[in-house]
Write an enzyme that holds these catalytic residues in place. Structure first.
Site, mmCIF file in Angstrom:
data_model
loop_
_atom_site.group_PDB
_atom_site.id
_atom_site.type_symbol
_atom_site.label_atom_id
_atom_site.label_comp_id
_atom_site.label_asym_id
_atom_site.label_seq_id
_atom_site.Cartn_x
_atom_site.Cartn_y
_atom_site.Cartn_z
ATOM 1 C CB SER B 25 2.061 1.620 -6.897
ATOM 2 O OG SER B 25 1.031 1.859 -5.976
ATOM 3 C CE LYS B 49 0.107 3.655 -0.124
ATOM 4 N NZ LYS B 49 1.163 2.649 -0.026
ATOM 5 C CB ILE B 75 2.676 1.130 4.022
ATOM 6 C CG1 ILE B 75 4.126 1.522 3.720
ATOM 7 C CG2 ILE B 75 1.797 2.371 4.131
ATOM 8 C CD1 ILE B 75 4.834 2.298 4.786
ATOM 9 N N GLY B 76 0.868 -1.384 4.839
ATOM 10 C CA GLY B 76 -0.475 -1.942 4.976
ATOM 11 C C GLY B 76 -1.473 -1.238 4.088
ATOM 12 C CG LEU B 77 -1.774 -2.417 0.730
ATOM 13 C CD1 LEU B 77 -2.589 -3.659 0.430
ATOM 14 C CD2 LEU B 77 -1.027 -1.948 -0.506
ATOM 15 C CB CYS B 133 -4.215 -7.820 -2.218
ATOM 16 S SG CYS B 133 -3.595 -6.202 -2.655
ATOM 17 C CE LYS B 168 4.091 -3.447 -8.175
ATOM 18 N NZ LYS B 168 4.202 -2.137 -7.519
ATOM 19 C CB THR B 269 13.232 1.611 -2.778
ATOM 20 O OG1 THR B 269 12.268 0.602 -2.503
ATOM 21 C CG2 THR B 269 13.955 1.983 -1.506
HETATM 22 C C1 LIG Z 1 6.928 2.170 0.943
HETATM 23 C C2 LIG Z 1 6.419 1.327 -0.202
HETATM 24 C C3 LIG Z 1 5.057 1.278 -0.489
HETATM 25 C C4 LIG Z 1 4.565 0.510 -1.540
HETATM 26 N N1 LIG Z 1 3.224 0.508 -1.830
HETATM 27 C C5 LIG Z 1 2.761 -0.191 -2.905
HETATM 28 C C6 LIG Z 1 1.392 -0.142 -3.288
HETATM 29 O O1 LIG Z 1 0.577 0.549 -2.682
HETATM 30 N N2 LIG Z 1 0.979 -0.896 -4.362
HETATM 31 C C7 LIG Z 1 1.873 -1.662 -5.083
HETATM 32 O O2 LIG Z 1 1.469 -2.301 -6.066
HETATM 33 N N3 LIG Z 1 3.192 -1.702 -4.764
HETATM 34 C C8 LIG Z 1 3.650 -0.989 -3.692
HETATM 35 N N4 LIG Z 1 5.011 -1.029 -3.388
HETATM 36 C C9 LIG Z 1 5.931 -1.844 -4.211
HETATM 37 C C10 LIG Z 1 6.657 -0.973 -5.237
HETATM 38 O O3 LIG Z 1 5.761 -0.366 -6.119
HETATM 39 C C11 LIG Z 1 7.667 -1.817 -6.031
HETATM 40 O O4 LIG Z 1 6.985 -2.832 -6.732
HETATM 41 C C12 LIG Z 1 8.707 -2.473 -5.137
HETATM 42 O O5 LIG Z 1 9.078 -1.592 -4.109
HETATM 43 C C13 LIG Z 1 9.973 -2.914 -5.895
HETATM 44 O O6 LIG Z 1 10.623 -1.834 -6.523
HETATM 45 P P1 LIG Z 1 11.860 -1.000 -5.862
HETATM 46 O O7 LIG Z 1 12.868 -2.008 -5.450
HETATM 47 O O8 LIG Z 1 12.315 -0.085 -6.945
HETATM 48 O O9 LIG Z 1 11.281 -0.278 -4.701
HETATM 49 C C14 LIG Z 1 5.483 -0.246 -2.328
HETATM 50 C C15 LIG Z 1 6.853 -0.188 -2.037
HETATM 51 C C16 LIG Z 1 7.337 0.578 -0.995
HETATM 52 C C17 LIG Z 1 8.813 0.604 -0.717
#
Ligand SMILES: Cc1cc2nc3c(=O)[nH]c(=O)nc-3n(C[C@H](O)[C@H](O)[C@H](O)COP(=O)(O)O)c2cc1C
Ligand SMILES: Cc1cc2nc3c(=O)[nH]c(=O)nc-3n(C[C@H](O)[C@H](O)[C@H](O)COP(=O)(O)OP(=O)(O)OC[C@H]3O[C@@H](n4cnc5c(N)ncnc54)[C@H](O)[C@@H]3O)c2cc1C
Ligand SMILES: Cc1cc2nc3c(=O)[nH]c(=O)nc-3n(C[C@H](O)[C@H](O)[C@H](O)COP(=O)(O)OP(=O)(O)OC[C@H]3O[C@@H](n4cnc5c(N)ncnc54)[C@H](O)[C@@H]3O)c2cc1C
Ligand SMILES: Cc1cc2nc3c(=O)[nH]c(=O)nc-3n(C[C@H](O)[C@H](O)[C@H](O)COP(=O)(O)O)c2cc1C
Ligand code: FES
Ligand code: FES
Lengths: 265, 306, 306, 265
Positions: B25, B49, B75-77, B133, B168, B269
């Site tokens: 996400s 998202k 990003i602040g959701l 959250c 999650k 990422t």
């Molecule tokens: C830019 C960005 C936005 C994210 N937005 C959300 C989100 O809206 N909801 C959520 O549960 N996790 C969000 N995450 C967390 C990712 O889903 C993931 O759990 C976290 O980045 C670890 O995985 P990675 O190291 O492969 O990025 C976000 C991560 C990034 C980098």
């Protein structure tokens, strides 16, 4: 790795040339037919600067498309941190991993005169823009106004002289070449036409202000921190004038080029 | 002998995924942004998202900053809110031939319940609950940092949610297995972990934080060892499927998480760096199974020898 | 105008360090290993390898593995034990013209007390208590993961310790500020953070953990954002000095921690990569202050604007 | 950055030559006068493989000193992972950051015959050893026994032929050159002298076993994972025969060369 569908692609391109234009400013020429075919002036690419097998630096770096020729694109960049430093150490014959073309570029419409105003590295997207205007609108006037700190920081000006019927005016902060002062002072008070601007915020703000006064259409190219460059991370937020109603704009998708009147500068 | 087909399918409750590669996400937009780079339908599932009841503008910029082998985001959701999500985004998802998971977030248990209930009536495949959250009623402590709150939120959402339910988990806790067990007890069909680790970066020139929000979530290869350890710990405690997330970018990373016991993985990422990576991982994982004559991916999952 | 001398000195209780650059326990041996590479006396202080009552052989190999911008270690606290430490190592330290901090570890509060008491009678400059160790009496939960245990251990050791007392915190907790406050209340002169984050890596060929101990401690640039966030949070809560640790290798990193509020920093993994790095950081930090016309390092500490 | 005190140093050396010896085996020649002056055969260096400004890969890589000549050292390495892959992409004229010389090398004493036994990349430290023995003990016999999987994996043998009065014997697993079989089979059952061995564990174990039977002194060079290479991290633990009393040995300080009878092989 290449997903060539005439749109955005991720591709590995061979470096045809890389040279130092001035102390810390480099031009790099990359063979990439798909991107060169599809690119619009003002668009950018995301460049991977980490060497193969290394995860650091992790993110790509956004760089404007400086020029497009026969299956190659060229980028003009300044070494400011580790990503650009690494890129500067690439050599001819190396391969570089890029995404592009990305974002919304400049919109070129019929005009008496096109004023292209660049400050510092803001010159980067303007050569491609000037060449495109000349090609698409051979009869219209093009004026290039360039500002830099000093003669040394003023690079890649020659490209503009090679374009037919282009007028180039220069300003430097220290007066080491051209007008001693700000680039905004080069824009005639009675100018008519369209303005395309790329440079530091204060300069773009000043240019946008002049344009508002002179009732000229003005487009600016905005820089922000970017993680993805393709609209996925929402990292590149910037406030538009309709922020309260519609929230942030995203520079990599909605821009990097915006109408100046739509952005809080 | 005839070559047997390699079976990459995995299950989460009744939901069968064609392969274990999902996207995480917030790193894959709504899928459409990636259409130029990969075939979204080739993925096991996509998680879109995070979505809240009302639209959110998110945090002011700067919102992202690079760190060593990682990045911080605040990003602040930012999201379009539930109604526009249903009217504008779900029709796009209906064209995909793969599972689409809605990630939901809120300020109160009630928010989450309303989101889950409403989304249960849509064509969404599954729901992932982001419990990192802050719980506004509890003074802003994140739901996911307390087993009791994690249990309560899971149980409440479970009642409203007729889709496969994934909780999650946040890694910013002393004992993530306690939270995972609470989610399992609350009725989750799966847990996914990890969300980002809270981090910070400072600009020494301006003497200000590099993120307007001061702190942000750390993600990317830097956090992979922590994520893998947590996934392994949780897999040893719960019986429901575990979805591994954190720093995955190579097929070797995928295999590490599967060996540790993850039923599926999410790519986060890495999508931002190489938008075609998730598609490539499906191809490479398939090739790995074939080269190693592993007929069924189930043979890999949890096969770590300690 | 005469050029004023730049003052890099910082204080922890009554103890004055000539500059804020220290080395972190377990990454600088007993100092002598580094004599070829730098002038140990130029450092603010060195913290030596953790010491227990009895000698420990440590964990079986493999004990170290590289990760993205980091490393995992499971040395298992190998050390020569208190008596050999006093008879063989302290005479070496007495030649140094800088502070030498003993890092202590044990299985019970009593262990720690005996170590502190005995070391208080030596020429050691200060004592750092590693509370990331498992409390055998409490079923192996680390002392540092529970505020009550952190308070108890600090208070008990404080009574036996006549030297400056530093409590070293583990980051594997939900709220590190609660632990820091407990240590302050227990009578610590300073807290140092962070110790390593628990992580794991798997060798996909052998399908076994890369470390014989299965899990290990993650350190290096990868963890810097987490460490900096925790240091900033703790500095906002406690009034005693905070020593920042985690992924520091460049002068910019040092400055980030000082701006966040750290009184001093410890260099860990970076010593293993570049054995002269701590000495270089003293030189570079001095140069930074001079170039920026900062007369006293105190002007930097905690000067972050949020 | 250089702390040259005739002992261990950290220094940046220019790459004088880098060449591929075989598919994935490279030789790199680095200008470093202090290390070349102080190095003993069997010692190693720690090489930084990350490019400047990148933190990944974080740790240095241990490589044996293959040869020492007029102010340069050469290393012989096989590409097995990302560190060695990166090192192989360095180019002549680049600079490489190294620590050295590190560890305890081979002890050379008076002997009728010196048997140098290498398997696979275990050949790396043996050339420097052979040249040193020849120089210091011109009259004593040197026999080189080399094992490899195939002719292709057998590299850098020429160096030995250049040494006066050295006997070289070769064994390959597939028989593509030399004796078809194990390198241990090349050691005469009635051999007398000292054995110096470097190669995979099973081979070193077999050689150590033969030496025990034939009452020959045997030194082996051990590989482990290393973080620092200089005795600080205690990562490179290995069990000696006195493990119960004295705990682990540390390969980077106590070794990498050990008397075979003091190690659990
Ligand atoms: C830019 C960005 C936005 C994210 N937005 C959300 C989100 O809206 N909801 C959520 O549960 N996790 C969000 N995450 C967390 C990712 O889903 C993931 O759990 C976290 O980045 C670890 O995985 P990675 O190291 O492969 O990025 C976000 C991560 C990034 C980098
Ligand atoms: C759409 C777009 C087009 C651009 N075109 C050009 C161009 O044609 N030529 C050129 O020289 N530069 C251009 N830039 C700026 C360029 O992307 C940054 O200079 C570069 O990313 C810095 O990378 P670094 O690793 O060298 O610096 P870092 O070490 O990452 O940072 C050094 C400094 O640069 C700033 N910076 C870092 N990343 C970015 C980023 N993504 N965007 C803006 N600032 C950043 C940081 O805040 C910091 O102050 C463009 C930026 C954008 C957004
Ligand atoms: C004292 C010593 C001397 C050595 N001399 C040579 C030499 O002269 N020539 C040569 O080709 N190789 C030599 N090696 C082995 C060499 O260090 C490793 O091959 C190299 O570090 C692998 O790095 P990588 O990044 O390419 O592989 P990685 O991607 O890090 O790992 C690939 C594989 O190599 C193994 N490996 C990784 N690091 C080490 C390490 N530090 N020690 C042992 N194995 C490791 C891993 O377990 C893995 O299986 C020596 C090792 C030691 C300890
Ligand atoms: C090899 C190694 C050994 C360590 N041993 C100890 C120890 O004995 N006692 C201790 O308190 N911390 C120990 N640490 C933790 C470090 O002191 C430090 O807190 C941690 O590594 C984070 O800092 P860094 O990222 O700069 O390495 C060790 C770390 C490493 C890498
Ligand atoms: S940079 Fe990711 S959305 Fe713009
Ligand atoms: S590798 Fe660090 S002590 Fe040997």
């Amino acid at each position: 790795m290449t997903v060539d569908n005439e749109k955005q692609i991720r591709a590995v391109g061979e470096i045809k040339d890389i040279r130092c234009c001035s102390r810390d400013i480099f031009e790099i020429v990359i063979a990439q037919s798909s991107i060169s075919r599809n690119a619009q002036p003002g668009q950018f690419v995301m460049v991977k600067t980490a060497v193969d097998k290394s995860d650091d630096p992790l993110l790509r770096r956004p760089l404007s498309i400086h020029q497009v020729q026969h299956g190659v694109i060229s980028l003009l960049f300044k070494v400011v941190g580790r990503g650009t430093k690494l890129l500067a150490s690439f050599k001819q014959g190396d391969y570089v991993d890029i995404l592009g073309p990305l974002g919304k570029g400049f919109a070129v419409e019929q005009q008496t005169t096109h004023f292209l105003i660049g400050g510092g590295m803001g010159i980067a997207p303007l050569l491609f823009l000037a060449e495109t205007i000349r090609l698409e609108r051979p009869a219209e006037k093009i004026v290039i106004l360039l500002g830099a700190r000093s003669r040394e920081e003023l690079v890649a000006v020659d490209g503009f002289f090679a374009i037919n019927g282009v007028e180039v005016k220069i300003a430097t902060d220290d007066g080491s070449t051209g007008h001693h002062g700000l680039v905004t002072e080069l824009l005639p008070g009675d100018a008519v036409g369209a303005v395309y601007c790329c440079g530091p915020w204060p300069m773009m703000k000043a240019v946008a202000g002049l344009c508002r006064k002179q009732e000229m259409e003005c487009q600016v190219s905005i820089e922000t921190m970017m993680a993805c460059g393709m609209g996925a991370c929402l990292g590149c937020a910037v406030q538009g004038v309709d922020f309260i109603e519609n929230g942030y704009l995203h520079v990599c998708k909605d821009g990097p080029v915006f109408e100046a009147r739509k952005i809080w500068l | 002998m005839a070559v047997k087909k390699t079976d990459l399918a995995v299950s989460i409750g009744d939901w069968k995924l064609k392969n274990p590669i999902m996207t995480a996400s917030g790193t894959f937009g709504y899928g459409e942004e990636f259409a130029d780079y990969l075939d979204v339908d080739s993925l096991g599932a996509i998680v879109v998202k995070g979505i809240s009841l009302l639209p959110r503008t998110g945090n002011p910029p700067p919102r992202v900053v690079e760190t060593s082998c990682g990045m911080l985001n605040a990003i602040g959701l930012e999201n379009v809110g539930l109604e526009r999500f249903i009217s504008e985004k779900i029709p796009i998802f209906e064209k995909y031939k793969t599972g689409v998971v809605a990630n939901i977030l809120g300020d109160s248990i009630d928010d989450y319940c309303r989101l889950a209930e409403r989304l249960s009536d849509t064509s969404i495949t599954a729901i992932e609950v982001n419990i990192s959250c802050p719980n506004v009623k509890k003074g802003g402590v994140a739901f996911g940092t307390d087993p009791k709150m994690a249990y309560d939120i899971t149980r409440a959402v479970r009642k409203k949610c007729s889709k496969p339910l994934i909780i999650k988990l946040t890694p910013n806790v002393t004992d993530i297995t306690a939270i995972a067990l609470a989610a399992e007890e609350g009725g989750a069909d799966a847990v996914s972990l990890i969300n980002t680790l809270l981090g910070m970066a400072i600009d020494i020139k301006s003497r200000r934080p590099k993120l307007a929000n001061v702190v942000g979530g750390l993600s990317g290869p830097a956090i992979k060892p922590i994520a893998l350890r947590m996934v392994w710990q949780v897999c040893n405690k719960v019986t429901i499927p575990v979805i591994g997330i954190g720093g995955i970018s190579r097929v070797e990373d995928v295999l590490e998480f599967l060996l540790a016991g993850a039923t599926a993985v999410q790519i986060g990422t890495a999508n931002l760096v190489d938008p075609n990576v998730a598609g490539e991982l499906v191809v490479k994982l398939t090739a790995y199974l074939q080269e190693n004559k592993i007929e069924n991916i189930g043979q890999l999952i949890g096969s770590l020898e300690v």
